[in-house]
Design a protein around this motif. Structure first.
Motif, PDB file in Angstrom:
ATOM      1  N   GLY A   1       0.807  -1.201   0.000  1.00 16.78           N
ATOM      2  CA  GLY A   1       0.000   0.000   0.000  1.00 16.78           C
ATOM      3  C   GLY A   1       0.848   1.262   0.000  1.00 16.78           C
ATOM      4  N   ALA A   2       0.175   2.382   0.247  1.00 14.39           N
ATOM      5  CA  ALA A   2       0.801   3.689   0.054  1.00 14.39           C
ATOM      6  C   ALA A   2       1.930   3.968   1.049  1.00 14.39           C
ATOM      7  CB  ALA A   2      -0.257   4.776   0.144  1.00 14.39           C
ATOM      8  N   PHE A   3       1.925   3.284   2.206  1.00 15.58           N
ATOM      9  CA  PHE A   3       2.942   3.576   3.205  1.00 15.58           C
ATOM     10  C   PHE A   3       4.047   2.523   3.243  1.00 15.58           C
ATOM     11  CE2 PHE A   3      -1.053   5.416   4.689  1.00 15.58           C
ATOM     12  CZ  PHE A   3      -0.683   6.747   4.706  1.00 15.58           C
ATOM     13  N   SER A   4       4.041   1.641   2.233  1.00 18.84           N
ATOM     14  CA  SER A   4       4.946   0.503   2.297  1.00 18.84           C
ATOM     15  C   SER A   4       6.407   0.924   2.310  1.00 18.84           C
ATOM     16  CB  SER A   4       4.692  -0.426   1.115  1.00 18.84           C
ATOM     17  OG  SER A   4       4.875   0.284  -0.091  1.00 18.84           O
ATOM     18  N   VAL A   5       6.699   2.124   1.801  1.00 19.60           N
ATOM     19  CA  VAL A   5       8.093   2.527   1.721  1.00 19.60           C
ATOM     20  C   VAL A   5       8.725   2.543   3.115  1.00 19.60           C
ATOM     21  CG1 VAL A   5       7.611   5.010   1.767  1.00 19.60           C
ATOM     22  CG2 VAL A   5       9.638   4.177   0.637  1.00 19.60           C
TER      23      VAL A   5
ATOM     24  N   HIS B   1     -10.537   7.976 -10.455  1.00 22.21           N
ATOM     25  CA  HIS B   1     -10.140   9.308 -10.914  1.00 22.21           C
ATOM     26  C   HIS B   1      -8.784   9.713 -10.351  1.00 22.21           C
ATOM     27  CE1 HIS B   1     -10.545  13.482 -12.151  1.00 22.21           C
ATOM     28  NE2 HIS B   1     -10.181  13.830 -10.933  1.00 22.21           N
ATOM     29  N   ALA B   2      -8.638   9.558  -9.035  1.00 23.05           N
ATOM     30  CA  ALA B   2      -7.378   9.942  -8.397  1.00 23.05           C
ATOM     31  C   ALA B   2      -6.225   9.101  -8.933  1.00 23.05           C
ATOM     32  CB  ALA B   2      -7.489   9.790  -6.885  1.00 23.05           C
ATOM     33  N   SER B   3      -6.519   7.861  -9.351  1.00 19.72           N
ATOM     34  CA  SER B   3      -5.461   7.006  -9.883  1.00 19.72           C
ATOM     35  C   SER B   3      -5.010   7.495 -11.254  1.00 19.72           C
ATOM     36  CB  SER B   3      -5.943   5.568  -9.982  1.00 19.72           C
ATOM     37  OG  SER B   3      -6.479   5.179  -8.753  1.00 19.72           O
TER      38      SER B   3
ATOM     39  N   GLU C   1       3.388 -11.148  -1.607  1.00 19.99           N
ATOM     40  CA  GLU C   1       3.501  -9.701  -1.581  1.00 19.99           C
ATOM     41  C   GLU C   1       2.495  -9.046  -2.516  1.00 19.99           C
ATOM     42  OE1 GLU C   1       7.293  -7.433  -1.877  1.00 19.99           O
ATOM     43  OE2 GLU C   1       8.061  -9.446  -2.161  1.00 19.99           O
ATOM     44  N   ALA C   2       2.094  -9.802  -3.534  1.00 22.26           N
ATOM     45  CA  ALA C   2       1.279  -9.223  -4.602  1.00 22.26           C
ATOM     46  C   ALA C   2      -0.201  -9.193  -4.241  1.00 22.26           C
ATOM     47  CB  ALA C   2       1.485 -10.007  -5.886  1.00 22.26           C
ATOM     48  N   TRP C   3      -0.526  -9.382  -2.966  1.00 21.10           N
ATOM     49  CA  TRP C   3      -1.926  -9.620  -2.605  1.00 21.10           C
ATOM     50  C   TRP C   3      -2.848  -8.473  -2.972  1.00 21.10           C
ATOM     51  CZ3 TRP C   3      -4.709  -7.042   1.295  1.00 21.10           C
ATOM     52  CH2 TRP C   3      -3.958  -6.124   2.042  1.00 21.10           C
ATOM     53  N   GLN C   4      -2.366  -7.240  -2.912  1.00 21.07           N
ATOM     54  CA  GLN C   4      -3.271  -6.142  -3.243  1.00 21.07           C
ATOM     55  C   GLN C   4      -3.595  -6.122  -4.732  1.00 21.07           C
ATOM     56  OE1 GLN C   4      -2.154  -2.411  -1.399  1.00 21.07           O
ATOM     57  NE2 GLN C   4      -3.290  -3.095   0.380  1.00 21.07           N
ATOM     58  N   LEU C   5      -2.602  -6.497  -5.529  1.00 23.03           N
ATOM     59  CA  LEU C   5      -2.852  -6.603  -6.965  1.00 23.03           C
ATOM     60  C   LEU C   5      -3.888  -7.695  -7.236  1.00 23.03           C
ATOM     61  CD1 LEU C   5      -1.912  -5.623  -9.792  1.00 23.03           C
ATOM     62  CD2 LEU C   5      -0.379  -7.561  -9.819  1.00 23.03           C
ATOM     63  N   TYR C   6      -3.716  -8.848  -6.570  1.00 26.16           N
ATOM     64  CA  TYR C   6      -4.681  -9.951  -6.746  1.00 26.16           C
ATOM     65  C   TYR C   6      -6.078  -9.517  -6.316  1.00 26.16           C
ATOM     66  CZ  TYR C   6      -0.627 -12.971  -7.368  1.00 26.16           C
ATOM     67  OH  TYR C   6       0.526 -13.523  -7.818  1.00 26.16           O
TER      68      TYR C   6
ATOM     69  N   ALA D   1      -8.732   1.138  -9.476  1.00 26.34           N
ATOM     70  CA  ALA D   1      -7.867   1.998  -8.667  1.00 26.34           C
ATOM     71  C   ALA D   1      -6.833   1.165  -7.919  1.00 26.34           C
ATOM     72  CB  ALA D   1      -8.706   2.812  -7.688  1.00 26.34           C
ATOM     73  N   MET D   2      -7.263   0.013  -7.389  1.00 35.36           N
ATOM     74  CA  MET D   2      -6.321  -0.859  -6.668  1.00 35.36           C
ATOM     75  C   MET D   2      -5.206  -1.312  -7.596  1.00 35.36           C
ATOM     76  SD  MET D   2      -9.147  -3.228  -4.865  1.00 35.36           S
ATOM     77  CE  MET D   2      -8.707  -3.974  -3.362  1.00 35.36           C
ATOM     78  N   ILE D   3      -5.596  -1.718  -8.818  1.00 37.01           N
ATOM     79  CA  ILE D   3      -4.605  -2.248  -9.748  1.00 37.01           C
ATOM     80  C   ILE D   3      -3.641  -1.149 -10.195  1.00 37.01           C
ATOM     81  CG2 ILE D   3      -4.302  -3.255 -12.042  1.00 37.01           C
ATOM     82  CD1 ILE D   3      -6.871  -4.805 -11.551  1.00 37.01           C
ATOM     83  N   ILE D   4      -4.178   0.020 -10.553  1.00 37.86           N
ATOM     84  CA  ILE D   4      -3.302   1.105 -10.998  1.00 37.86           C
ATOM     85  C   ILE D   4      -2.306   1.458  -9.890  1.00 37.86           C
ATOM     86  CG2 ILE D   4      -3.211   3.535 -11.683  1.00 37.86           C
ATOM     87  CD1 ILE D   4      -5.869   3.180 -13.081  1.00 37.86           C
ATOM     88  N   GLY D   5      -2.798   1.527  -8.659  1.00 35.85           N
ATOM     89  CA  GLY D   5      -1.914   1.852  -7.536  1.00 35.85           C
ATOM     90  C   GLY D   5      -0.758   0.877  -7.416  1.00 35.85           C
ATOM     91  N   GLU D   6      -1.059  -0.421  -7.552  1.00 40.74           N
ATOM     92  CA  GLU D   6      -0.004  -1.431  -7.425  1.00 40.74           C
ATOM     93  C   GLU D   6       0.950  -1.380  -8.612  1.00 40.74           C
ATOM     94  OE1 GLU D   6       0.682  -3.921  -4.851  1.00 40.74           O
ATOM     95  OE2 GLU D   6      -0.385  -2.244  -3.948  1.00 40.74           O
ATOM     96  N   VAL D   7       0.380  -1.244  -9.835  1.00 38.92           N
ATOM     97  CA  VAL D   7       1.229  -1.266 -11.024  1.00 38.92           C
ATOM     98  C   VAL D   7       2.183  -0.062 -11.018  1.00 38.92           C
ATOM     99  CG1 VAL D   7       1.211  -1.065 -13.541  1.00 38.92           C
ATOM    100  CG2 VAL D   7      -0.353  -2.635 -12.409  1.00 38.92           C
TER     101      VAL D   7
END
Lengths: 408, 315, 413
Positions: free
Chosen positions: A37-41, B39-41, C285-290, B101-107
């Motif tokens: 997530g966003a804070f993972s860094v 949108h935010a993504s 680690e990829a769980w959020q992508l999944y 949004a979840m996918i874009i964030g991870e990619v």
């Protein structure tokens, strides 16, 4: 039955291959921090520091003891709720030592949960080693025996900062600017009371708290600093709330000095850029500390991980844990906690002591300012920290209200 | 006088920034009825793509190309994803964007890493333009305001004054009729979605270097853009502009007020200090409460009129 | 017969709940089971609005949170000596939830659809911010905590151990689910369906749709608050994070993945999503992508959720026709499995590559198969698997679908 034999044989073969590990007793350390997530860094950086620190502890105090530390990672997404489930998982996995640092809210939840768990299941006790959550309550009114803090708490940092302020006679008006949550409030309280106590001539011209991570444009706040005539900003802000603040100041030509807690982070420095020159930090470490072993470790770490070495408390916590295990002659949390309470270790930066009354580490503290022409500089920015003040560990102790409700 | 001017200017800057961040969403929510949680993504994506382009070439190329890239991606998303979901209703569309949004964030984290990237304001715009009462005004801020106004003018003119705008608006209310008249309705929707995404991308290009380009920037944008869009009224570009400016000004003014709530109420004749049970409430100074203001405004406006400030339809 | 088919699912549920902690006995599993039970109650209460009432509430977590805070304050009072047994706390939470929803409903229940969704979002944002500004009531960031074993013991149980807490939570979860099921059978429950489908006609029948929405909103808040009380017992701490948009988003995912169309759907979703959120992360680690991918796939191809899939096949299984579907479904399977493995390969390699760049030792393996992301082979293999798999699915899926349509159509006729 046959399957089990095969697995056992395979396991034995595996262990035999890894000859150094053969006879070693593995002591598991669980790092519960944001890994996705966003804070993972922050969590990933912590992971790198702890891998490094555990390697040093295994090669140092634990060498030849037949015991070694081993790190397991648990992702909590900085959620107190998920942290509690991860604590359960860690206990299942046989982890006796929990390490966490990101988020005072998580720290409170874990400290409380560890205390309850140890009361309910004393034979599966765990210790909680806190390397970066600095809310003073954790070692004061909400202290408990099983929590050990290795960073200086925010009051101690403020105390060290006012030590430095006392010497800076050219500063006259200070603005206290923080994020609106428990830590920010603690910094604010400490700043206002200590400045009044120790440099009464220094005028507090403004006190302000902003919502965490919600402000994009800090210009209106800079305008307030200007209007109040502040020449010094004391802030416990971190992450974008710090970098955007300093950037907005530079953009609008504001010349006041920033005295901060969290400027040492690489992302913040590279965001601010050269405009950060002169801004100062208070803490237990800075990158240009002139000590051979520290310099060697810093270089080694940065070469291996391509990241800035900054969490000194990862080193001190793992070293102190290793020393306590050695002293106790056991890896069980109870004897180790007794050994750690009050333990002094000669760290490369000077002697450090885990204070027995409240389990707060007493260690040398530093004030350092970003400057050009330093031996060690941040990536992308030609700035590094120059030490401008040092306070010895014994002088950092503050009055504590801690009465352990659960001392063994 | 300087102070007042400064507050007004800061309010205007923040208001226009909000409009820039939410204009793409206004288009998509207003014209398609899709509550686009991605949108935010797309905004974040715009900033990252602009970062890569500006390192390879320069900022000005990024300014043009990055929104086009994000828009093209939006078109693909609409054509191969959203369109298939459309028949399951608005809820499914909303959830689709949620997953997106979840996918874009991870990619983004996989491609550009977890650290903030060094996306900087171009040197040609990195100087103070003028100064008021000792506070310098960077040229880039004025540039941002300019882009935001430009976005408003183009959007408004396109939707209200051109044939294309007419078809888009008609396609929303009477898709069958518009199709009958020989227009390709699905393509109109694809264009609208792509346009909305491109605007989000453009906002990312402009805001990413003024602020910070990191994997958390989508999250940090939060619900405020929805507040703007809904408060302005669904489908109303000028409503969104008005809402943005109101939020910008109110928030900036309240930042300037250090007064405690109890003191403020005392000024208007309400003495509440005696009610100690709520002393936590009275102790809140108005500047601390500033960020809540947009949401309180939203609730009040919607409670009075579910159509928002200038909306032509309620949902 | 009718009563059997109605009571059987409940009997199975009770048995499952009783047996589960003895099958999955580790601390982690019990913690997961508790979370599932709480999430199930919360998702059911959410579906009272979304599925049955057609109201998309983006701020539903507020009622869970406020109920939880009230229960926590009462738990503190119990620690201080008041005679309040821990198992009664969910009632306190429910009370908090219903009062809060009664107030919130005054503001929101006049609106519908998008306006409703947005007004609840705005209200929630404002309340979360307010909660953080009132540290005396809500404890600021760190929240407030208490000891669940501090209340008076009941039959010698102090409810401190995770297993005892589990049984309290499980009991209340079942009771709440039962009550919510009964609610769907009440006139108000039926009316809320009618308001969802056509508010205007309900108005013509002489009922005030706004008032119907208001009461449904209150009942939904009551059960959300009850879930908050359960959460207080489980975590022994409630923080502002329990109120925030993350919690509200999670319940939306649960309800949708489980399926809004059936009563039990949200329960299934709560179980699956809790597993995805809490357990998947300990494996990859990829769980959020999944998570995101599963979600998109569900929205695209199974908009009825898991329970929708089951519902589509239940009559066929009952009539014995399902066997005829097996061959055509089997033809889809290879492609599906290949695409799945390919996607996993691509994702795992991508994350592994990122870790290696961050200083982890090179190399790696997926399902025990060595896979070094710094070489081309794993990428090519994964890409090929994905492409071939998707192609196969695209070829075979229409026939499977046609088969289902034919057989299902046959049974209905």
């Amino acid at each position: 039955m046959r399957l089990r034999t095969i697995v056992a044989a395979a396991f034995a073969a595996l262990m035999a291959c890894n000859s150094t590990a053969r006879a070693d007793e593995v002591i598991r350390v669980g790092l519960i921090d944001p890994m996705s997530g966003a804070f993972s860094v922050a969590g990933r950086l912590g992971e790198q520091h702890f891998r490094f620190a555990i390697e040093k502890a295994n090669a140092g105090p634990l060498a030849g003891t037949g015991k070694r530390l081993d790190l397991t990672i648990y992702d909590n997404e900085v959620s107190p709720e998920k942290s509690l489930t991860m604590l359960r998982k860690a206990i299942d996995d046989g982890v006796h030592y929990i390490v966490q640092g990101n988020g005072s809210n998580v720290a409170f939840a874990l400290s409380d949960a560890v205390a309850k768990h140890n009361k309910r299941e004393p034979n599966r006790a765990v210790l909680y080693l806190n390397y970066a959550a600095v809310d003073p309550s954790l070692t004061n009114d909400k202290c408990n025996w099983w929590h050990f803090r290795f960073d200086a708490d925010s009051d101690m940092k403020m105390h060290a900062l006012t030590d430095y302020l006392v010497t800076q006679k050219d500063l006259h008006k200070v603005y206290v600017f923080n994020m609106d949550y428990s830590f920010g409030a603690a910094v604010e309280r400490g700043a206002v009371s200590m400045v009044k106590d120790r440099r009464p001539d220094l005028q507090v011209v403004g006190v302000e708290r902003i919502p965490m991570g919600k402000i994009k444009d800090f210009t209106p706040y800079i305008a307030k600093f200007q209007a109040a005539g502040a020449d010094t900003i004391i802030t416990g802000n971190w992450g974008p709330d710090l970098s955007l603040l300093v950037k907005a100041a530079a953009d609008t030509g504001y010349k006041g000095r920033f005295l901060t807690y969290y400027l040492g982070s690489r992302d913040v420095v590279s965001e601010i850029g050269i405009a950060g020159k002169g801004a100062a930090i208070v803490g237990v470490f800075y990158d240009n500390i002139d000590q051979p072993l520290v310099r060697q470790w810093t270089t080694e770490f940065e070469k291996r991980y391509d990241n800035t070495f900054g969490s000194w408390t990862a080193i001190t916590s793992m070293m102190m844990l290793a020393e306590s295990i050695k002293k106790a002659g056991s890896s069980e949390p109870l004897p180790v906690s007794k050994a750690m309470s009050g333990l002094t270790w000669d760290s490369p930066l000077g002697p450090i002591t885990m204070r027995g009354e409240n389990h707060q580490m007493l260690q040398p503290m530093f004030v350092a300012a970003l400057d050009t022409g330093m031996a060690h500089v941040f990536p992308d920015v030609p700035l590094g920290f120059r030490g401008i003040g040092r306070i010895e560990g014994k002088d950092t102790a503050m009055a504590t209200t801690c009465q352990f409700p659960n001392a063994p | 006088m300087d102070q007042l001017l400064l507050i007004l200017l800061n309010g205007l800057v923040y208001g226009l920034l909000l409009f820039m961040l939410s204009s793409g969403l206004t288009l998509i929510v207003g014209m398609m009825g899709v509550l686009n949680f991605a949108h935010a993504s797309f905004y974040m994506l715009g900033a990252y793509v602009a970062f890569s382009i500006s390192t390879l070439m320069n900022f000005w190329v990024a300014l043009i190309v990055a929104p086009l890239v994000v828009g093209a991606l939006g078109a693909l998303v609409e054509q191969y994803g959203l369109r298939a979901v459309h028949k399951h209703g608005h809820l499914a569309e909303l959830l689709f964007t949620f997953g997106l949004a979840m996918i874009i964030g991870e990619v983004i984290q996989l491609i550009w890493g977890r650290w903030p990237v060094a996306y900087r304001v171009p040197e040609s715009l990195d100087f103070p333009l003028f100064s008021i009462g000792g506070t310098a005004y960077p040229a880039y801020r004025m540039f941002m305001m300019g882009v935001s106004l430009f976005m408003f003018v183009v959007l408004y003119a396109t939707l209200a004054r051109t044939r294309l705008g007419l078809v888009v608006r008609a396609a929303l209310t009477h898709p069958d009729m518009v199709a009958m008249l020989g227009h390709n309705v699905p393509r109109v929707f694809t264009m609208v979605f792509a346009g909305g995404c491109a605007l989000a991308g453009l906002a990312g290009v402009i805001a990413g270097n003024a602020y910070q380009t990191d994997p958390g920037m989508a999250l940090a944008l939060g619900a405020i853009v929805f507040a703007v869009v809904v408060m302005g009224g669904l489908g109303s570009i000028s409503g969104a502009l008005i809402a943005s400016l109101i939020i910008g000004l109110v928030q900036t003014v309240s930042i300037g007020l250090d007064m405690k709530l109890s003191t403020a109420l005392g000024r208007i004749g309400l003495h509440v200090d005696g009610i100690t049970a709520l002393s936590d409430v009275w102790d809140i100074s108005i500047n601390r409460a500033a960020p809540v203001v947009p949401f309180l405004l939203l609730v009040i406006i919607l409670a009075i009129n579910p159509r928002g400030l200038a909306g032509s339809r309620s949902s | 017969m009718r009563t059997i088919s109605h009571t059987l699912p409940w009997v199975i549920a009770v048995v499952l709940v009783l047996v589960a902690p003895h099958v999955f006995g580790s601390g982690f599993s019990i913690s997961l089971l508790c979370r599932m039970a709480i999430a199930a109650v919360f998702a059911l209460s959410f579906n009272m609005l979304m599925g049955q009432g057609g109201m998309m509430d983006f701020g539903h977590a507020v009622y869970l949170g406020l109920g939880g805070f009230l229960a926590m304050h009462v738990m503190r009072a119990a620690d201080a000596g008041w005679w309040i047994p821990t198992p009664a706390l969910p009632i306190v939470g429910a009370f908090g939830g219903v009062v809060a929803a009664g107030l919130g409903g005054l503001v929101v229940s006049r609106s519908t659809r998008t306006a409703f969704a947005m007004i609840t979002m705005g209200l929630a944002e404002a309340i979360v911010a307010l909660v953080l500004m009132l540290p005396r009531l809500f404890g600021g960031e760190e929240g407030i905590n208490a000891d669940r074993s501090g209340g008076p013991p009941i039959f010698g149980f102090d409810f401190g151990s995770p297993l005892e807490a589990y049984y309290v939570i499980a009991f209340w979860a079942l009771a709440a689910a039962g009550l919510m099921f009964l609610f769907t059978r009440t006139p108000l429950g039926r009316l809320s369906n009618a308001v969802r489908d056509n508010a205007e006609r309900v108005g013509f029948l002489g009922y005030n749709p706004g008032r119907v929405r208001y009461f449904v909103y209150m009942f939904s808040g009551l059960f959300a608050g009850l879930a908050g009380g359960l959460q207080a017992i489980n975590d022994e701490i409630i923080t502002s994070a329990n109120i925030g948009s993350n919690a509200a988003g999670a319940v939306l995912l649960m309800t949708f993945i489980g399926g809004v169309g059936t009563f039990a759907g949200p329960v299934v979703g709560a179980v699956v999503v809790t597993l995805m959120q809490m357990a998947l992360g300990t494996v990859t680690e990829a769980w959020q992508l999944y998570n995101g991918l599963i979600f998109i796939v569900m929205v695209l191809w199974a908009p009825g959720g898991i329970s929708g899939i089951i519902l589509a096949h239940a009559p066929l299984v009952r009539s014995g026709q399902a066997r005829r579907l097996v061959p055509s479904y089997l033809t889809v399977l290879p492609g599906f499995v290949a695409a799945l493995l390919g996607t996993i390969g691509l994702s795992e390699n991508a994350y592994r590559l990122q870790s290696i760049r961050g200083g982890s030792p090179p190399g790696g393996s997926i399902f025990g198969i060595p896979s070094d992301p710094q070489t081309m082979t794993p990428w090519l293999v994964s890409l090929a698997l994905t492409a071939v798999g998707l192609w196969l699915v695209a070829r075979t899926a229409p026939r499977a679908r046609a088969a289902w349509l034919e057989i299902a159509g046959g049974t209905q006729a």
